[in-house]
Design a protein around this motif. Structure first.
Motif, PDB file in Angstrom:
ATOM      1  N   GLY B  90     -21.810  -7.724  -5.062  1.00  0.00           N
ATOM      2  CA  GLY B  90     -22.539  -6.681  -4.359  1.00  0.00           C
ATOM      3  C   GLY B  90     -21.676  -5.500  -4.006  1.00  0.00           C
ATOM      4  O   GLY B  90     -22.130  -4.363  -3.966  1.00  0.00           O
ATOM      5  N   GLN B  91     -20.391  -5.753  -3.738  1.00  0.00           N
ATOM      6  CA  GLN B  91     -19.565  -4.662  -3.231  1.00  0.00           C
ATOM      7  C   GLN B  91     -18.973  -3.818  -4.333  1.00  0.00           C
ATOM      8  O   GLN B  91     -18.422  -2.757  -4.087  1.00  0.00           O
ATOM      9  CB  GLN B  91     -18.413  -5.239  -2.390  1.00  0.00           C
ATOM     10  CG  GLN B  91     -18.820  -6.427  -1.547  1.00  0.00           C
ATOM     11  CD  GLN B  91     -19.045  -6.016  -0.136  1.00  0.00           C
ATOM     12  OE1 GLN B  91     -19.333  -4.858   0.146  1.00  0.00           O
ATOM     13  NE2 GLN B  91     -18.904  -6.946   0.781  1.00  0.00           N
ATOM     14  N   THR B  93     -19.207  -2.519  -8.679  1.00  0.00           N
ATOM     15  CA  THR B  93     -20.006  -2.522  -9.884  1.00  0.00           C
ATOM     16  C   THR B  93     -19.161  -2.959 -11.063  1.00  0.00           C
ATOM     17  O   THR B  93     -17.962  -2.746 -11.082  1.00  0.00           O
ATOM     18  CB  THR B  93     -20.593  -1.129 -10.168  1.00  0.00           C
ATOM     19  OG1 THR B  93     -21.353  -1.191 -11.368  1.00  0.00           O
ATOM     20  CG2 THR B  93     -19.486  -0.103 -10.352  1.00  0.00           C
ATOM     21  N   MET B 149     -27.491  -1.474  -8.074  1.00  0.00           N
ATOM     22  CA  MET B 149     -27.643  -2.926  -7.983  1.00  0.00           C
ATOM     23  C   MET B 149     -28.575  -3.423  -9.074  1.00  0.00           C
ATOM     24  O   MET B 149     -28.322  -4.441  -9.716  1.00  0.00           O
ATOM     25  CB  MET B 149     -28.180  -3.300  -6.598  1.00  0.00           C
ATOM     26  CG  MET B 149     -28.387  -4.777  -6.384  1.00  0.00           C
ATOM     27  SD  MET B 149     -26.994  -5.778  -6.830  1.00  0.00           S
ATOM     28  CE  MET B 149     -25.763  -5.106  -5.757  1.00  0.00           C
ATOM     29  N   LEU B 166     -24.265 -14.693  -7.598  1.00  0.00           N
ATOM     30  CA  LEU B 166     -24.536 -13.469  -6.856  1.00  0.00           C
ATOM     31  C   LEU B 166     -23.674 -13.492  -5.607  1.00  0.00           C
ATOM     32  O   LEU B 166     -23.823 -14.379  -4.775  1.00  0.00           O
ATOM     33  CB  LEU B 166     -26.022 -13.398  -6.467  1.00  0.00           C
ATOM     34  CG  LEU B 166     -26.999 -13.432  -7.642  1.00  0.00           C
ATOM     35  CD1 LEU B 166     -28.410 -13.667  -7.144  1.00  0.00           C
ATOM     36  CD2 LEU B 166     -26.934 -12.140  -8.423  1.00  0.00           C
ATOM     37  N   GLU B 168     -22.856 -11.601  -2.333  1.00  0.00           N
ATOM     38  CA  GLU B 168     -23.303 -10.558  -1.403  1.00  0.00           C
ATOM     39  C   GLU B 168     -24.117  -9.471  -2.094  1.00  0.00           C
ATOM     40  O   GLU B 168     -23.816  -8.293  -1.951  1.00  0.00           O
ATOM     41  CB  GLU B 168     -22.096  -9.907  -0.709  1.00  0.00           C
ATOM     42  CG  GLU B 168     -21.094 -10.867  -0.142  1.00  0.00           C
ATOM     43  CD  GLU B 168     -21.367 -11.171   1.312  1.00  0.00           C
ATOM     44  OE1 GLU B 168     -22.390 -10.703   1.837  1.00  0.00           O
ATOM     45  OE2 GLU B 168     -20.584 -11.902   1.917  1.00  0.00           O
ATOM     46  N   PRO B 169     -25.145  -9.841  -2.825  1.00  0.00           N
ATOM     47  CA  PRO B 169     -25.842  -8.840  -3.628  1.00  0.00           C
ATOM     48  C   PRO B 169     -26.682  -7.860  -2.821  1.00  0.00           C
ATOM     49  O   PRO B 169     -26.976  -6.769  -3.297  1.00  0.00           O
ATOM     50  CB  PRO B 169     -26.736  -9.680  -4.545  1.00  0.00           C
ATOM     51  CG  PRO B 169     -26.970 -10.935  -3.785  1.00  0.00           C
ATOM     52  CD  PRO B 169     -25.737 -11.179  -2.981  1.00  0.00           C
ATOM     53  N   THR B 170     -27.096  -8.217  -1.609  1.00  0.00           N
ATOM     54  CA  THR B 170     -28.024  -7.318  -0.908  1.00  0.00           C
ATOM     55  C   THR B 170     -27.339  -6.471   0.152  1.00  0.00           C
ATOM     56  O   THR B 170     -28.007  -5.783   0.912  1.00  0.00           O
ATOM     57  CB  THR B 170     -29.162  -8.114  -0.236  1.00  0.00           C
ATOM     58  OG1 THR B 170     -28.592  -9.052   0.660  1.00  0.00           O
ATOM     59  CG2 THR B 170     -29.994  -8.829  -1.273  1.00  0.00           C
ATOM     60  N   LYS B 178     -34.420  -4.870  -1.026  1.00  0.00           N
ATOM     61  CA  LYS B 178     -34.133  -6.280  -0.780  1.00  0.00           C
ATOM     62  C   LYS B 178     -35.288  -7.163  -1.206  1.00  0.00           C
ATOM     63  O   LYS B 178     -35.110  -8.196  -1.848  1.00  0.00           O
ATOM     64  CB  LYS B 178     -33.889  -6.512   0.722  1.00  0.00           C
ATOM     65  CG  LYS B 178     -32.456  -6.370   1.116  1.00  0.00           C
ATOM     66  CD  LYS B 178     -32.200  -6.979   2.493  1.00  0.00           C
ATOM     67  CE  LYS B 178     -30.944  -6.338   3.060  1.00  0.00           C
ATOM     68  NZ  LYS B 178     -30.570  -6.821   4.366  1.00  0.00           N
ATOM     69  N   THR B 200     -23.980 -15.221   0.503  1.00  0.00           N
ATOM     70  CA  THR B 200     -24.464 -14.072   1.259  1.00  0.00           C
ATOM     71  C   THR B 200     -24.299 -14.325   2.738  1.00  0.00           C
ATOM     72  O   THR B 200     -24.144 -15.462   3.176  1.00  0.00           O
ATOM     73  CB  THR B 200     -25.956 -13.826   0.954  1.00  0.00           C
ATOM     74  OG1 THR B 200     -26.393 -12.695   1.699  1.00  0.00           O
ATOM     75  CG2 THR B 200     -26.792 -15.021   1.333  1.00  0.00           C
ATOM     76  N   ASP B 205     -32.148 -13.735   3.171  1.00  0.00           N
ATOM     77  CA  ASP B 205     -32.075 -14.011   1.731  1.00  0.00           C
ATOM     78  C   ASP B 205     -32.126 -15.511   1.500  1.00  0.00           C
ATOM     79  O   ASP B 205     -32.873 -16.005   0.658  1.00  0.00           O
ATOM     80  CB  ASP B 205     -30.752 -13.490   1.141  1.00  0.00           C
ATOM     81  CG  ASP B 205     -30.768 -12.002   0.911  1.00  0.00           C
ATOM     82  OD1 ASP B 205     -29.680 -11.433   0.724  1.00  0.00           O
ATOM     83  OD2 ASP B 205     -31.868 -11.411   0.922  1.00  0.00           O
TER      84      ASP B 205
END
Lengths: 263, 313
Positions: B90-91, B93, B149, B166, B168-170, B178, B200, B205
């Motif tokens: 998440g943090q 790319t 994302m 995944l 921390e994807p959100t 979300k 996460t 989630d």
């Protein structure tokens, strides 16, 4: 292979976008080239001994040198530096590619794209207005082209070693700032190698850096006959192999001790 | 981990003599995940979550222990293993910053050696499902977080992995994004039997997606099982919140603990094993007229926090 080709291509295209840097580089190289030509002209006029190369050849050598300056391993891939610092190497390791090879592909692009941007305009100007001569003979021209390919490979191998050094944050980075001036001096870019004192000649010829620009240029002007292309290539490729092997070992070691941040 | 004594003197000493402190990042972490599971992997910061993920993705080489994924050992067969997994951090790319999105995708196709026709089909399906056809030619650096994302998700799925991680994807996504993200994850998990592991800090989630949760703390597994089981273990009690018609109504013992009573509102904490919700409601409403009531589970966030603090994390 497909992946590496794609990487080279992508990086090449990305680097071609840096046109203003190329323009600035073009200006700088023209300026310094003119100064060096003037210095050598004065030198030749006032010297009493015979010189290892003719003035015309020296001038051509100088312009070739400035056109292809950035083929030298004078910089590393700063994107990799950011990547190592930010922990983005994680993503590189998630790809099904050998990391060293992937970075080598980037190095190839780094050693060719910026050079193309600068060389094409500069050589055109030099040929039209500044006494850049044609190659000594068609064979010389061909030998030049082939040896430049070898030069790019060698330069990429050195660049990639410096890339790998970046994995050692701080100490590795320092190396990447120290190495370039060293490389530039011994590549013949300040003074063509034949003009170095005799006692230094052998040592310098053995070092890898002469293979990057000095040898190809001297093939161009005929100072090295095309028949010796084999020796030039051997020199380049042996040194390339050495840098590649050392680079791969270093990377393996670096990755093992690398602290991958985050919990 | 290298250690440095604090202060200026420490800095000088550090130059001369390097001491290292051994940290056991993971001790005795053990679990099995079947194909098609959607597992939450949670724990406080520094618990060892990312370390586990990095070991499982083949990035880190552990000092001891065994790990087998789909028949391969991650760090031993890295290249082969990595072709079967997709990861979204998440943090960060994984896309190339200055290239248009579509070129990043094409590059990934070449790197993963995906057949061109297959790639086109997969890509078009995903792009349509996630609705960003218009973004394909935008350089990644110009995308918003939500857009990026989505692109990262597609990028991770282009080579049709069998496992998706995944991490921390959100983080930083707005509510719309979300919810859309959760829908998509649920969908691919169900339709393609894609095994998904989600780490996460967002308990919503977890609640929305995972029927199994593994809790890690201090490098050890604290709990492994359905979310319900976690609730029962840590905080079996539920809350009954009642709004009486009268203020400060007198409440007799109804078999539940009064947690709070101010003005019209009273909160009862009760254990469903001891007294059912309906029984308690019946008892409470029998005594006084009630305007409104609701039954709540303690928020999962509090349960987890309690768990972390119980284990002095």
């Amino acid at each position: 292979m497909r992946g590496h080709r794609a990487l080279v291509s992508a990086r090449f295209r990305a680097l071609l976008q840096y046109r203003s840097a190329a323009l600035a580089g073009l200006g700088t190289q023209l300026f310094w080239g003119l100064i060096r030509v003037m210095i050598f002209e004065a030198f030749f006029v006032s010297s009493v001994m015979s010189q290892p190369m003719e003035l015309g050849d020296v001038i051509t050598y100088i312009w070739l040198g400035h056109a292809f300056l950035v083929v030298l391993p004078w910089n590393v891939d700063r994107e990799l530096q950011t990547m190592v610092r930010s922990g983005g190497v994680t993503y590189e390791l998630l790809r099904p590619m050998n990391l060293y090879n992937a970075w080598f592909s980037r190095a190839i692009a780094l050693r060719t794209a910026p050079a193309m941007l600068r060389a094409v305009p500069l050589l055109t100007i030099a040929a039209l207005f500044l006494d850049l001569q044609a190659p000594e003979s068609p064979e010389a021209g061909l030998a030049f082209v082939i040896s430049m390919i070898g030069a790019v490979i060698l330069s990429a191998a050195i660049t990639n070693l410096l890339n790998v050094a970046l994995v050692w944050v701080t100490s590795g980075e320092r190396l990447t700032y120290l190495a370039p001036p060293f490389v530039v001096l011994f590549s013949g870019n300040i003074v063509p190698i034949p003009f170095f004192p005799d006692w230094a000649q052998t040592a310098i010829r053995l070092m890898p850096f002469s293979g990057i620009v000095d040898s190809p240029f001297r093939l161009y002007v005929g100072h090295i006959p095309p028949s010796e292309l084999g020796f030039v290539l051997a020199h380049q490729l042996i040194w390339s192999a050495i840098f590649i092997v050392v680079g791969k070992r270093m990377l393996a070691q670096g990755l093992r001790r690398m602290e991958v941040q985050g919990g | 981990m290298p250690e440095r004594r604090p202060g200026l003197w420490g800095a000088f000493v550090g130059v001369a003599r390097r001491t290292f402190r051994k940290i056991e990042a993971l001790k005795g972490v053990s679990f099995t995940i079947e194909e098609g599971e959607l597992v939450g992997y949670i724990g406080p910061n520094g618990a060892g979550k990312s370390t586990t993920i990095k070991v499982i993705s083949g990035i880190l080489n552990p000092d001891s222990g065994r790990c087998e994924i789909d028949g391969l050992v991650p760090w031993a067969d890295r290249v082969a293993h990595v072709k079967r997994i997709g990861v979204v951090f998440g943090q960060r790319t994984q896309l190339w910053w200055d290239l248009p999105v579509i070129e990043s995708f094409d590059l990934l196709r070449d790197i993963y050696g995906v057949d061109a026709a297959e790639y086109e089909k997969t890509r078009n399906e995903l792009v349509e499902r996630l609705n960003f056809e218009s973004l394909l030619n935008t350089p990644v650096r110009l995308l918003s977080l939500g857009q990026r994302m989505r692109c990262d998700l597609v990028a991770a799925l282009l080579h049709k992995p069998s496992i998706l991680f995944l991490d921390e994807p959100t983080v930083g996504l707005d509510s719309v994004s979300k919810l859309a993200f959760r829908d998509f994850i649920r969908e691919i998990n169900k339709d393609q039997k894609l095994t998904i592991i989600l780490t996460t800090h967002d308990m919503d989630d977890i609640e929305a997606l995972c029927n199994r949760v593994i809790v890690i703390g201090n490098g050890e597994i604290l709990s492994d099982g359905p979310l319900e089981k976690l609730r029962k273990e840590i905080a079996p009690e539920r809350l009954l919140i009642v709004d009486f018609v009268e203020e400060n109504a007198q409440i007799s013992d109804v078999g539940a603990r009064v947690v709070d009573h101010s003005g019209h509102r009273a909160k009862f904490s009760f254990n469903p094993e001891e007294i059912s919700a309906s029984d308690l409601i019946a008892r409470v409403t029998a005594e006084h007229p009630v305007r409104d009531l609701f039954v709540e589970n303690p928020p999962i966030e509090e349960i987890i926090a309690q768990m972390y603090s119980e284990n002095s994390l």
